[in-house]
Design a protein around this motif. Structure first.
Motif, PDB file in Angstrom:
ATOM      1  N   GLY A   5      32.084  46.875  50.082  1.00 17.54           N
ATOM      2  CA  GLY A   5      31.039  47.607  49.726  1.00 17.54           C
ATOM      3  C   GLY A   5      31.079  48.607  48.583  1.00 17.54           C
ATOM      4  N   ALA A   6      30.719  48.501  47.324  1.00 16.41           N
ATOM      5  CA  ALA A   6      31.099  49.525  46.243  1.00 16.41           C
ATOM      6  C   ALA A   6      29.934  50.351  45.757  1.00 16.41           C
ATOM      7  CB  ALA A   6      31.432  48.927  44.910  1.00 16.41           C
ATOM      8  N   GLY A   7      29.447  50.993  47.218  1.00 16.47           N
ATOM      9  CA  GLY A   7      28.120  52.084  47.020  1.00 16.47           C
ATOM     10  C   GLY A   7      28.816  53.396  46.770  1.00 16.47           C
ATOM     11  N   PRO A   8      27.981  54.305  47.216  1.00 15.86           N
ATOM     12  CA  PRO A   8      28.658  55.616  46.950  1.00 15.86           C
ATOM     13  C   PRO A   8      29.558  56.040  48.156  1.00 15.86           C
ATOM     14  CG  PRO A   8      26.461  55.633  47.779  1.00 15.86           C
ATOM     15  CD  PRO A   8      26.598  54.388  47.205  1.00 15.86           C
ATOM     16  N   SER A   9      29.482  55.758  49.362  1.00 14.37           N
ATOM     17  CA  SER A   9      30.388  55.794  50.475  1.00 14.37           C
ATOM     18  C   SER A   9      31.681  55.198  49.989  1.00 14.37           C
ATOM     19  CB  SER A   9      29.845  55.730  51.734  1.00 14.37           C
ATOM     20  OG  SER A   9      29.478  54.321  51.738  1.00 14.37           O
ATOM     21  N   GLY A  10      31.617  53.656  49.840  1.00 20.65           N
ATOM     22  CA  GLY A  10      32.715  53.055  49.755  1.00 20.65           C
ATOM     23  C   GLY A  10      33.573  53.592  48.481  1.00 20.65           C
ATOM     24  N   MET A  11      32.932  53.924  47.623  1.00 15.98           N
ATOM     25  CA  MET A  11      33.755  54.240  46.075  1.00 15.98           C
ATOM     26  C   MET A  11      34.581  55.545  46.316  1.00 15.98           C
ATOM     27  SD  MET A  11      32.106  52.521  42.818  1.00 15.98           S
ATOM     28  CE  MET A  11      30.525  53.328  42.874  1.00 15.98           C
ATOM     29  N   PHE A  71      28.653  47.952  40.231  1.00 19.21           N
ATOM     30  CA  PHE A  71      28.955  49.098  41.138  1.00 19.21           C
ATOM     31  C   PHE A  71      27.688  49.822  41.577  1.00 19.21           C
ATOM     32  CE2 PHE A  71      31.873  49.299  37.428  1.00 19.21           C
ATOM     33  CZ  PHE A  71      33.302  48.874  37.827  1.00 19.21           C
ATOM     34  N   GLY A  72      28.064  50.415  42.656  1.00 23.02           N
ATOM     35  CA  GLY A  72      26.983  51.528  42.730  1.00 23.02           C
ATOM     36  C   GLY A  72      26.167  51.424  44.130  1.00 23.02           C
ATOM     37  N   GLY A  73      26.003  50.014  44.526  1.00 21.03           N
ATOM     38  CA  GLY A  73      24.993  49.677  45.559  1.00 21.03           C
ATOM     39  C   GLY A  73      23.711  50.296  45.707  1.00 21.03           C
ATOM     40  N   PRO A  79      16.330  59.016  49.147  1.00 20.62           N
ATOM     41  CA  PRO A  79      17.215  59.123  48.059  1.00 20.62           C
ATOM     42  C   PRO A  79      18.108  60.622  47.845  1.00 20.62           C
ATOM     43  CG  PRO A  79      14.850  59.307  47.547  1.00 20.62           C
ATOM     44  CD  PRO A  79      14.935  59.068  49.009  1.00 20.62           C
ATOM     45  N   ILE A  80      18.705  60.978  48.952  1.00 22.32           N
ATOM     46  CA  ILE A  80      19.665  62.080  48.642  1.00 22.32           C
ATOM     47  C   ILE A  80      21.032  61.560  49.072  1.00 22.32           C
ATOM     48  CG2 ILE A  80      19.056  62.827  51.050  1.00 22.32           C
ATOM     49  CD1 ILE A  80      19.519  65.817  49.908  1.00 22.32           C
ATOM     50  N   PHE A  81      22.011  61.935  48.381  1.00 19.35           N
ATOM     51  CA  PHE A  81      23.208  61.093  48.350  1.00 19.35           C
ATOM     52  C   PHE A  81      24.491  62.108  48.720  1.00 19.35           C
ATOM     53  CE2 PHE A  81      22.813  56.893  47.002  1.00 19.35           C
ATOM     54  CZ  PHE A  81      21.403  56.843  46.615  1.00 19.35           C
TER      55      PHE A  81
HETATM   56  O1  48F Z   1      23.913  50.247  50.219  1.00 17.24           O
HETATM   57  P1  48F Z   1      24.961  50.948  49.741  1.00 17.24           P
HETATM   58  O2  48F Z   1      24.656  51.814  48.327  1.00 17.24           O
HETATM   59  O3  48F Z   1      25.457  51.747  50.547  1.00 17.24           O
HETATM   60  P2  48F Z   1      25.848  53.353  51.288  1.00 17.24           P
HETATM   61  O4  48F Z   1      27.364  53.610  50.270  1.00 17.24           O
HETATM   62  O5  48F Z   1      25.121  54.028  50.505  1.00 17.24           O
HETATM   63  C1  48F Z   1      23.434  54.049  50.806  1.00 17.24           C
HETATM   64  C2  48F Z   1      22.694  54.555  49.769  1.00 17.24           C
HETATM   65  O6  48F Z   1      22.961  53.855  48.406  1.00 17.24           O
HETATM   66  C3  48F Z   1      21.195  54.545  50.054  1.00 17.24           C
HETATM   67  C4  48F Z   1      20.765  55.703  50.782  1.00 17.24           C
HETATM   68  C5  48F Z   1      21.265  56.974  50.784  1.00 17.24           C
HETATM   69  O7  48F Z   1      20.498  57.718  51.295  1.00 17.24           O
HETATM   70  O8  48F Z   1      20.091  55.547  51.830  1.00 17.24           O
HETATM   71  O9  48F Z   1      20.809  53.407  50.511  1.00 17.24           O
HETATM   72  O10 48F Z   1      26.179  53.458  52.564  1.00 17.24           O
HETATM   73  O11 48F Z   1      26.150  49.901  49.174  1.00 17.24           O
HETATM   74  C6  48F Z   1      26.529  48.826  49.872  1.00 17.24           C
HETATM   75  C7  48F Z   1      27.120  48.071  49.053  1.00 17.24           C
HETATM   76  O12 48F Z   1      27.816  47.089  49.790  1.00 17.24           O
HETATM   77  C8  48F Z   1      27.517  45.839  49.408  1.00 17.24           C
HETATM   78  C9  48F Z   1      26.313  45.520  48.697  1.00 17.24           C
HETATM   79  O13 48F Z   1      26.259  44.941  47.724  1.00 17.24           O
HETATM   80  C10 48F Z   1      26.351  47.036  47.970  1.00 17.24           C
HETATM   81  O14 48F Z   1      26.885  47.474  46.723  1.00 17.24           O
HETATM   82  N1  48F Z   1      27.829  44.941  50.343  1.00 17.24           N
HETATM   83  C11 48F Z   1      26.978  44.562  51.499  1.00 17.24           C
HETATM   84  N2  48F Z   1      27.335  43.733  52.466  1.00 17.24           N
HETATM   85  C12 48F Z   1      28.541  43.292  51.870  1.00 17.24           C
HETATM   86  C13 48F Z   1      28.831  43.852  50.587  1.00 17.24           C
HETATM   87  C14 48F Z   1      29.573  42.073  52.239  1.00 17.24           C
HETATM   88  N3  48F Z   1      29.463  41.439  53.429  1.00 17.24           N
HETATM   89  N4  48F Z   1      30.577  41.820  51.419  1.00 17.24           N
HETATM   90  C15 48F Z   1      30.528  42.371  50.339  1.00 17.24           C
HETATM   91  N5  48F Z   1      29.750  43.253  49.616  1.00 17.24           N
END
Ligand code: 48F
Length: 261
Positions: free
Chosen positions: A36-42, A64-66, A239-241
């Motif tokens: 996952g390339a969201g905020p935590s993963g990146m 990118f960005g989730g 939506p607080i990151f």
């Molecule tokens: O959902 P996401 O942004 O995860 P995060 O880093 O951040 C959460 C916040 O964006 C928001 C919030 C903040 O207060 O509530 O929701 O926890 O990013 C998760 C990424 O993982 C990818 C998905 O497309 C997204 O870009 N992803 C999910 N499942 C899979 C995956 C998978 N099985 N394989 C590959 N990518």
């Protein structure tokens, strides 16, 4: 007029194939796989790669960005709070500080600069790949890697086997569904993981709880970001990151420590 080098189609294909397979042959044995390339993963990828670990993010989508891009109801501003400002300042992300300790930033800049930081530190981000399972080993019992499949193959519903990637640490950064930890809890019950699911919103306490509970859920398997809420039954925060990037940094620090021991 501008003289543009003429490149034959077959040559284009050959270079793409040659260097793609060079990368995959290298990544097939990684130190850390982040899903996952969201905020935590990146953020995790940035700190892990900076520490010299071979780090790859597999991201299901072609972007990118989730959850950053969609923001809150598609509005393009993101809120973070202190002490996460240390990370956005380190990455030179511009901000408005309407009151002490609260920072408002553009979602596009946040996504772009997190991705750039991770990539510049040496992490690879591979798009269009879905992780759908883990590898496990006994003696000692641990997660030892992941199974990967093209997202497009999954969407097609075709019966195609995945490829496998080994890793010393696998990070579930998949967001609200904690997909990797969920599959591990179901298919490797010996790991003793349960996934009770996240609670409704309670932002004031959720941010600290996410960071506190970030880390190892089983040998070789770690949770960061919203996946932590799903696994530890914590409230969501909307939506607080700040906690997302602090969680990414924390999981990186824990893995760096574990892999050095
Ligand atoms: O959902 P996401 O942004 O995860 P995060 O880093 O951040 C959460 C916040 O964006 C928001 C919030 C903040 O207060 O509530 O929701 O926890 O990013 C998760 C990424 O993982 C990818 C998905 O497309 C997204 O870009 N992803 C999910 N499942 C899979 C995956 C998978 N099985 N394989 C590959 N990518």
């Amino acid at each position: 007029s501008i003289r543009i080098k003429q490149v034959n189609e077959v040559k284009i294909s050959k270079y793409i194939l040659k260097y793609t397979f060079e990368d995959w042959n290298n990544l097939v044995e990684s130190d850390v796989v982040i899903v996952g390339a969201g905020p935590s993963g990146m953020t995790a990828a940035y700190y892990l790669a900076k520490a010299g670990l071979k780090t790859v993010i597999f991201e299901r989508r072609l972007s990118f960005g989730g959850g950053i891009g969609g923001g809150a109801m598609n509005f393009h501003k993101i809120v973070i709070e202190t002490p996460a400002d240390e990370i956005i300042k380190e990455l030179k992300i511009r901000y408005i500080e309407p009151e002490e300790g609260i920072f408002v930033i553009d979602s596009s800049e946040f996504m772009a600069k997190l991705a750039t930081a991770a990539i510049d530190a040496g992490a690879k981000i591979i798009h269009g790949v879905t992780v759908d399972d883990v590898i496990f080993r006994e003696n000692p019992l641990r997660v030892a890697g992941v199974a990967v499949e093209w997202t497009s193959t999954q969407m097609s519903g075709l019966h195609v086997d995945p490829l496998f990637i080994s890793a010393k640490a696998v990070v579930d950064a998949t967001g609200h569904d904690a997909e990797i930890i969920s599959v591990a809890s179901r298919k490797v019950p010996e790991l003793g993981i349960s996934v009770p699911g996240e609670k409704s919103a309670y932002s004031e306490i959720a941010e600290e709880l996410v960071v506190e509970n970030t880390g190892k859920v089983a040998p070789g398997l770690y949770a960061t970001g919203m996946a932590v809420c799903e696994v530890k039954s914590l409230p969501r925060m909307g939506p607080i990151f700040g906690a997302m990037i602090l969680s990414g940094k924390k999981v990186a620090e824990e893995i760096i420590k574990d892999l050095r021991n």
